[in-house]
Design a protein around this motif. Structure first.
Motif, PDB file in Angstrom:
ATOM      1  N   PRO A  60       7.950   4.190   2.568  1.00  0.00           N
ATOM      2  CA  PRO A  60       7.950   5.618   2.939  1.00  0.00           C
ATOM      3  C   PRO A  60       6.607   6.304   2.757  1.00  0.00           C
ATOM      4  O   PRO A  60       6.373   7.373   3.343  1.00  0.00           O
ATOM      5  CB  PRO A  60       9.010   6.213   2.003  1.00  0.00           C
ATOM      6  N   PHE A  61       5.721   5.734   1.951  1.00  0.00           N
ATOM      7  CA  PHE A  61       4.445   6.384   1.672  1.00  0.00           C
ATOM      8  C   PHE A  61       3.331   5.929   2.622  1.00  0.00           C
ATOM      9  O   PHE A  61       2.207   6.421   2.529  1.00  0.00           O
ATOM     10  CB  PHE A  61       4.018   6.096   0.230  1.00  0.00           C
ATOM     11  N   CYS A  62       3.647   5.006   3.506  1.00  0.00           N
ATOM     12  CA  CYS A  62       2.657   4.504   4.451  1.00  0.00           C
ATOM     13  C   CYS A  62       2.783   5.246   5.778  1.00  0.00           C
ATOM     14  O   CYS A  62       3.896   5.559   6.220  1.00  0.00           O
ATOM     15  CB  CYS A  62       2.846   3.004   4.675  1.00  0.00           C
ATOM     16  N   ARG A  63       1.674   5.520   6.397  1.00  0.00           N
ATOM     17  CA  ARG A  63       1.659   6.314   7.628  1.00  0.00           C
ATOM     18  C   ARG A  63       1.798   5.459   8.879  1.00  0.00           C
ATOM     19  O   ARG A  63       1.598   5.940   9.991  1.00  0.00           O
ATOM     20  CB  ARG A  63       0.363   7.128   7.694  1.00  0.00           C
ATOM     21  N   ARG A  64       2.131   4.202   8.685  1.00  0.00           N
ATOM     22  CA  ARG A  64       2.355   3.292   9.817  1.00  0.00           C
ATOM     23  C   ARG A  64       3.389   2.270   9.382  1.00  0.00           C
ATOM     24  O   ARG A  64       3.631   2.092   8.184  1.00  0.00           O
ATOM     25  CB  ARG A  64       1.046   2.606  10.225  1.00  0.00           C
ATOM     26  N   PRO A  65       4.008   1.607  10.328  1.00  0.00           N
ATOM     27  CA  PRO A  65       5.027   0.616   9.966  1.00  0.00           C
ATOM     28  C   PRO A  65       4.449  -0.519   9.118  1.00  0.00           C
ATOM     29  O   PRO A  65       3.425  -1.106   9.471  1.00  0.00           O
ATOM     30  CB  PRO A  65       5.513   0.098  11.320  1.00  0.00           C
ATOM     31  N   ILE A  66       5.074  -0.803   7.987  1.00  0.00           N
ATOM     32  CA  ILE A  66       4.646  -1.858   7.081  1.00  0.00           C
ATOM     33  C   ILE A  66       5.785  -2.864   6.948  1.00  0.00           C
ATOM     34  O   ILE A  66       6.885  -2.527   6.506  1.00  0.00           O
ATOM     35  CB  ILE A  66       4.283  -1.301   5.689  1.00  0.00           C
ATOM     36  N   GLU A  67       5.526  -4.105   7.339  1.00  0.00           N
ATOM     37  CA  GLU A  67       6.556  -5.132   7.278  1.00  0.00           C
ATOM     38  C   GLU A  67       6.384  -6.057   6.082  1.00  0.00           C
ATOM     39  O   GLU A  67       7.290  -6.813   5.748  1.00  0.00           O
ATOM     40  CB  GLU A  67       6.551  -5.952   8.571  1.00  0.00           C
ATOM     41  N   SER A  68       5.211  -6.025   5.454  1.00  0.00           N
ATOM     42  CA  SER A  68       4.981  -6.826   4.256  1.00  0.00           C
ATOM     43  C   SER A  68       3.844  -6.197   3.462  1.00  0.00           C
ATOM     44  O   SER A  68       3.109  -5.347   3.976  1.00  0.00           O
ATOM     45  CB  SER A  68       4.636  -8.276   4.605  1.00  0.00           C
ATOM     46  N   PHE A  69       3.691  -6.609   2.220  1.00  0.00           N
ATOM     47  CA  PHE A  69       2.609  -6.089   1.396  1.00  0.00           C
ATOM     48  C   PHE A  69       1.241  -6.474   1.961  1.00  0.00           C
ATOM     49  O   PHE A  69       0.240  -5.801   1.694  1.00  0.00           O
ATOM     50  CB  PHE A  69       2.744  -6.605  -0.047  1.00  0.00           C
ATOM     51  N   ASP A  70       1.207  -7.535   2.761  1.00  0.00           N
ATOM     52  CA  ASP A  70      -0.058  -7.954   3.356  1.00  0.00           C
ATOM     53  C   ASP A  70      -0.573  -6.962   4.396  1.00  0.00           C
ATOM     54  O   ASP A  70      -1.739  -7.012   4.787  1.00  0.00           O
ATOM     55  CB  ASP A  70       0.097  -9.330   4.019  1.00  0.00           C
ATOM     56  N   ASP A  71       0.290  -6.038   4.845  1.00  0.00           N
ATOM     57  CA  ASP A  71      -0.104  -5.048   5.837  1.00  0.00           C
ATOM     58  C   ASP A  71      -0.777  -3.831   5.206  1.00  0.00           C
ATOM     59  O   ASP A  71      -1.289  -2.964   5.921  1.00  0.00           O
ATOM     60  CB  ASP A  71       1.122  -4.575   6.638  1.00  0.00           C
TER      61      ASP A  71
END
Length: 462
Positions: free
Chosen positions: A379-390
Motif C-alpha cells: 500500500p505504500f508503493c506508488r506503483r504495482p509491486i509483485e515482489s520485494f525485488d521490485d
C-alpha cells in the motif's frame, strides 16, 4: 494585463530559462518581418549569399528555395562550409545589423519584461548580465578566462549534470562558446568565454569535426548534441607538462622525474613539437647499452599524442600499450598527460558509487523482506509491486515513513533524520544513474559510505 501581453510575458519567461532562441521567436516578437532579406558575405573569397525569412520563421536560401530553421545550418549549406555561426553570419538587410544583434535585443526585452512584472527571481537577470559582459570582452578580443567550476557556479551548479543543455543554450544565445569545450575538460581547467570563429574553411562534406577545433553550437530547439562521452581531457587539467629538450642531459631528465615523482617525461622541441618521451625503462635500457647515454639515446619516439576532446575509449588501446598518452589543447600544444593510473582512478571513482548503492539497495530490501510481509508494504508503493525485488529507493522512503513499520524494525534511531538522509541518498542515486561525467563529490561518497555502515549495524530485524 491583456491576453497578448500575458502570452508575450510567458514567451519571455520561456526564452530566458535556457532554451535556444530561434528566428521564429524574433518574428513573433515583431523584431523581424516575414520576407526580410538576409545577406551573408564571405570577404575572404569575395562571395555573397542571400536568403529570405519565411512566415514560419525559416530561412529560405536563394535561388534554390531550400529552407532551414537554423541560421547556422542555412549558412553552412549556402557556403558549403563545415561549421559557421549563422547568427553572426547573416546580415538583416533592411535593419543594417546582424541577426545576432536582433537576438540580443529579444533577450534584453525578455529580461526587462520579467524584471518589470516581478515574476522571476534575480538569478536569470544576473546570468544574462554576466554573459553580456563576457560577450563584450570577447568582442574586444580579450575573452574572460575562468575555470569550468566557476562557469557552472553562474547557474548554481557544482557538476556537469542535467543543466548542461541549459548552460550551452544560454551561452549560445549570447553568441558565446567555451574554448576549450567545457564538457571535455576537468572542472578546474581554464576555459575562455569567446565567440565562435567567423569562418571554418573545412568543406561541409568532411565528416567529423577536426580534433580540438572550436565547436559551433547548434541553435535549433531540441537539436542539442547528445554528449555523454568521457574524453581524454576529462582526466587531464591541461595545465602543461614537465619536459626536457632532445639535447638535454639524462641527468637533468632523471632529476625532474625524481623531484616530481614521474614515471614518464615528455621530450619537446616546443609545445607543438613533441619528439617523444622518456621512461625509467627506456633510461635504464639506454644506460645499460651505453653508460654515457643522452636523452637522444633513451627517447621513445613512438608516443601517442591525442587531442583533449578525443573519446577516452578510443585511446584505451594506446594506453594499454604505452601506459600513457600526451594530450594537446585546442591550440594543439602538448599540455597534459593521461596514464593508465589516471584511468584506473577515474573508473574507480565512477564504479565505487554503483557498488555502494547496490549494497544499500540490497540491504534495505533484505531488511524489509525479513521484517515485513509483501502485503504490508504494497500500500505504500506508488506503483504495482509483485515482489520485494521490485522495490526502489523511493519505495523505501514511503515505507519507512510509516510509524508502525518503523517500530517493527526496533532501530534505536530517529525516523525523521533517517528518512531525510535516505532522501539525500536517493538524489545521489539519481545523479549516478544518469551517468554524469564528473565524479561524485567526496561529501556524497562519504554519505554513501556512512549510510552503508549504519545499515550494517542495524540490518538484523531481531
Amino acid at each position: 494585463m491583456t491576453e497578448e501581453a500575458g502570452e508575450t510575458g510567458g514567451r519571455s519567461m520561456y526564452l530566458i530559462r535556457g532554451r535556444r532562441v530561434m528566428v521564429s521567436d524574433l518574428l513573433e516578437a515583431g523584431l523581424i518581418e516575414a520576407g526580410a532579406k538576409l545577406r551573408f558575405n564571405r570577404a575572404r573569397i569575395g562571395a555573397t549569399y542571400t536568403a529570405t525569412v519565411t512566415g514560419k520563421g525559416r530561412i529560405r536560401l536563394e535561388p534554390d528555395g531550400e529552407e532551414f530553421r537554423s541560421p547556422s545550418r542555412a549558412a553552412m549549406v549556402a557556403a558549403g562550409m563545415r561549421a559557421v555561426d549563422g547568427w553572426r553570419a547573416w546580415w538583416v538587410v533592411d535593419q543594417d545589423r546582424l541577426l545576432d544583434n536582433v537576438r540580443q535585443e529579444l533577450l534584453d526585452r525578455a529580461i526587462s519584461r520579467v524584471a518589470h512584472q516581478q515574476t522571476e527571481d534575480k538569478v536569470r537577470q544576473r546570468i544574462h548580465e554576466r554573459l553580456r559582459q563576457a560577450r563584450s570582452r570577447a568582442d574586444e578580443h580579450a575573452p574572460e578566462q575562468i575555470t569550468v567550476r566557476e562557469l557552472l557556479a553562474f547557474w548554481g551548479a557544482k557538476e556537469r549534470g542535467d543543466q548542461v543543455s541549459q548552460i550551452e543554450a544560454d551561452l549560445a544565445n549570447h553568441g558565446l562558446v567555451t574554448s576549450p569545450s567545457f564538457r571535455a575538460v576537468t572542472l578546474d581547467t581554464l576555459v575562455s568565454l569567446t565567440t565562435p570563429p567567423d569562418e571554418a574553411e573545412v568543406p561541409a562534406t568532411v565528416g567529423s569535426p577536426v580534433a580540438g577545433e572550436l565547436p559551433v553550437a547548434e541553435d535549433d530547439e531540441g537539436d542539442d548534441d547528445l554528449n555523454v562521452r568521457l574524453t581524454v581531457g576529462n582526466l587531464s587539467p591541461l595545465e602543461g607538462v614537465e619536459s626536457v629538450g632532445p639535447n638535454s642531459t639524462l641527468h637533468e631528465a632523471i632529476t625532474k622525474m625524481v623531484i616530481n615523482d614521474y614515471s614518464q617525461l615528455a621530450v619537446l622541441s616546443g609545445p607543438r613539437n613533441p619528439r617523444g618521451a622518456l621512461t625509467w625503462r627506456s633510461i635504464a635500457q639506454a644506460i645499460h647499452r651505453k653508460p654515457d647515454a643522452t636523452v637522444a639515446d633513451a627517447i621513445i619516439t613512438h608516443v601517442e599524442v591525442v587531442a583533449y576532446d578525443r573519446d577516452l575509449f578510443e585511446v584505451l588501446p594506446a594506453l594499454q600499450h604505452h601506459e600513457f598518452v600526451f594530450v594537446t589543447d585546442i591550440g594543439k600544444a602538448v599540455m597534459g598527460i593521461v596514464t593508465t593510473a589516471d584511468v584506473a582512478r577515474r573508473y574507480g571513482e565512477m564504479a565505487t558509487p554503483f557498488f555502494q548503492l547496490g549494497e544499500l539497495d540490497q540491504t534495505l530490501r533484505w531488511v524489509l523482506k525479513g521484517a515485513l510481509d509483501l502485503s504490508t508494504v504494497q500500500p505504500f508503493c506508488r506503483r504495482p509491486i509483485e515482489s520485494f525485488d521490485d522495490l526502489g529507493f523511493g519505495d523505501y522512503e514511503h515505507i519507512l515513513e510509516n510509524k508502525d513499520i518503523w517500530q517493527k524494525l526496533a532501530w534505536p534511531l530517529d525516523r525523521q533524520v533517517f528518512i531525510a538522509r535516505l532522501a539525500e541518498i536517493r538524489t545521489v542515486r539519481n545523479k549516478v544513474m544518469h551517468f554524469h561525467p564528473d565524479p561524485l563529490s567526496e561529501d556524497a561518497t562519504k554519505k554513501l559510505r556512512n549510510f552503508t555502515r549504519l545499515l550494517h549495524r542495524y540490518r538484523d530485524p531481531t
